[in-house]
Design an enzyme around this catalytic site. Structure first.
Site, short mmCIF file in Angstrom:
data_model
loop_
_atom_site.label_atom_id
_atom_site.label_comp_id
_atom_site.label_asym_id
_atom_site.label_seq_id
_atom_site.Cartn_x
_atom_site.Cartn_y
_atom_site.Cartn_z
N GLY A 6 99.86 61.36 48.92
CA GLY A 6 99.23 61.69 47.65
C GLY A 6 98.02 62.59 47.80
O GLY A 6 97.84 63.23 48.84
N HIS A 23 98.19 68.69 47.14
CA HIS A 23 97.64 70.05 47.11
C HIS A 23 98.80 71.02 47.34
O HIS A 23 99.97 70.60 47.47
CB HIS A 23 96.52 70.20 48.16
CG HIS A 23 96.91 69.74 49.54
ND1 HIS A 23 97.91 70.34 50.28
CD2 HIS A 23 96.47 68.70 50.31
CE1 HIS A 23 98.02 69.74 51.45
NE2 HIS A 23 97.17 68.72 51.49
N HIS A 69 101.46 70.26 50.07
CA HIS A 69 102.52 69.34 49.64
C HIS A 69 103.50 70.07 48.72
O HIS A 69 104.71 69.91 48.84
CB HIS A 69 101.93 68.15 48.87
CG HIS A 69 100.97 67.31 49.66
ND1 HIS A 69 99.65 67.20 49.33
CD2 HIS A 69 101.16 66.52 50.74
CE1 HIS A 69 99.04 66.39 50.17
NE2 HIS A 69 99.93 65.95 51.04
N LEU A 128 94.93 73.52 54.20
CA LEU A 128 94.77 72.53 53.13
C LEU A 128 95.00 71.13 53.69
O LEU A 128 95.89 70.93 54.53
CB LEU A 128 95.77 72.81 52.01
CG LEU A 128 95.49 74.05 51.18
CD1 LEU A 128 96.68 74.39 50.31
CD2 LEU A 128 94.24 73.86 50.33
P1 AMP Z 1 99.98 63.76 53.97
O1 AMP Z 1 99.95 63.49 52.50
O2 AMP Z 1 98.70 64.27 54.52
O3 AMP Z 1 100.59 62.62 54.76
O4 AMP Z 1 101.01 64.97 54.14
C1 AMP Z 1 102.31 64.90 53.66
C2 AMP Z 1 103.09 66.06 54.21
O5 AMP Z 1 102.49 67.29 53.81
C3 AMP Z 1 103.14 66.08 55.75
O6 AMP Z 1 104.43 66.46 56.18
C4 AMP Z 1 102.10 67.11 56.09
O7 AMP Z 1 102.33 67.73 57.33
C5 AMP Z 1 102.28 68.09 54.95
N1 AMP Z 1 101.09 68.93 54.80
C6 AMP Z 1 99.81 68.51 54.72
N2 AMP Z 1 98.97 69.56 54.64
C7 AMP Z 1 99.74 70.67 54.67
C8 AMP Z 1 99.47 72.08 54.62
N3 AMP Z 1 98.23 72.55 54.55
N4 AMP Z 1 100.51 72.94 54.67
C9 AMP Z 1 101.79 72.46 54.76
N5 AMP Z 1 102.11 71.15 54.80
C10 AMP Z 1 101.10 70.27 54.77
#
Ligand code: AMP
Length: 275
Positions: free
Chosen positions: A28, A31, A34, A181
């Site tokens: 969650g 951004h 995601h 991000l």
């Molecule tokens: P999180 O909510 O931080 O667990 O991230 C969920 C998914 O989004 C994971 O697969 C992350 O690697 C991906 N993610 C987070 N930040 C970025 C970003 N800046 N660019 C691309 N994917 C991202």
């Protein structure tokens, strides 16, 4: 968009979905990073399922589980706008049972880099992603290259456990100023944010030197260290690895990674370059 918060309903709904399913797991505070995974999932599949779950088992005892940003209402609106078909946002009490079976990450890949400072982290990631894959049964699951070690471990998990899912790494999305991000970027003060920009600067410098023909990882690591040291950020690691996460001495195209983790203020930031 179907909003589902309990496992029984998710299973019943999943059983009715026909066609190809794409899945994006998130914690969650959504951004554009995601949203880019969601866009890829939508492009390749007939139905896109997104999960929002701040997974307690991947946080260490002294980490930011309680403080982690939670914005379910605005996340819902973003998912709706992005054309998500199913949003699964379960409670921890639904996701975990008493005295569970757990999996450890691979010994060589799971306890270095992020796993060195956070030794229980990848076991928690494997546990929750495996559960989410069992529940959503996707054909393809999309993960960010920003969490490079995570996506490589999850690809290995799918391979080792003969899972019928393709784990698809997606490129890093950056803010206008170059910072990758991350939901955790909101922890940064204005001053810390400025300081943190040495991280994408280090990545860009390395990229330029590689494009100019430099192949020695020692030389390239030195360039990055100098840029980071100037801003005085605490560097946990900044080095070159192959996709099995073994350190390498020379760059090989399409087989090498530069992985970086640094602390700015109290915030641990990750960035990397897939070469
Ligand atoms: P999180 O909510 O931080 O667990 O991230 C969920 C998914 O989004 C994971 O697969 C992350 O690697 C991906 N993610 C987070 N930040 C970025 C970003 N800046 N660019 C691309 N994917 C991202």
């Amino acid at each position: 968009m179907q909003l589902i918060s309990d496992i029984t309903s998710l299973r019943a709904h999943r059983a009715k979905i026909k066609g190809k399913v794409g899945f994006v797991a998130t914690m969650g505070a959504l951004h554009d990073g995601h949203l880019s995974l969601i866009e890829s999932a939508k492009k390749d599949n007939d139905c896109t399922i997104v999960s929002i779950f701040v997974n307690p088992t991947q946080f260490g005892a002294n980490e930011d589980f309680n403080a982690y940003p939670r914005n379910l209402e605005s996340d819902k609106a973003l998912c709706e706008q992005a054309g998500v078909d199913v949003l699964f946002a379960p409670l921890a009490s639904e996701m975990y049972h008493y005295d569970e079976i757990t999996f450890n990450p691979p010994k060589k890949m799971g306890y270095i880099l992020e796993g060195f400072d956070r030794p229980t982290h990848f076991a928690g990631v494997i546990q929750v992603v495996l559960k989410l894959l069992c529940l959503t049964k996707p054909h393809c699951a999309y993960f960010g290259q920003k969490d490079a070690q995570q996506v490589l471990i999850l690809q290995k998990m799918a391979y080792d456990l003969f899972l019928d899912v393709q784990i698809i790494p997606c490129p890093i999305k950056r803010d206008k100023d170059g910072l990758a991000l991350s939901s955790r970027n909101i922890y940064l003060s204005a001053q810390e944010r400025k300081q943190a920009l040495c991280i994408p600067r280090a990545i860009e410098s390395i990229k330029a030197r590689i494009q100019a023909g430099e192949q020695s990882t020692l030389v390239l690591e030195h360039i990055a260290q100098e840029i980071l040291a100037k801003e005085g950020v605490k560097v946990f690691y900044a080095g070159f690895y192959n996709y099995a996460l073994e350190p390498i001495a020379r760059i090989q195209k399409a087989k090498s990674l530069f992985l970086l983790a640094a602390q700015v203020g109290k915030t641990r930031l990750l960035d990397n370059l897939w070469i």
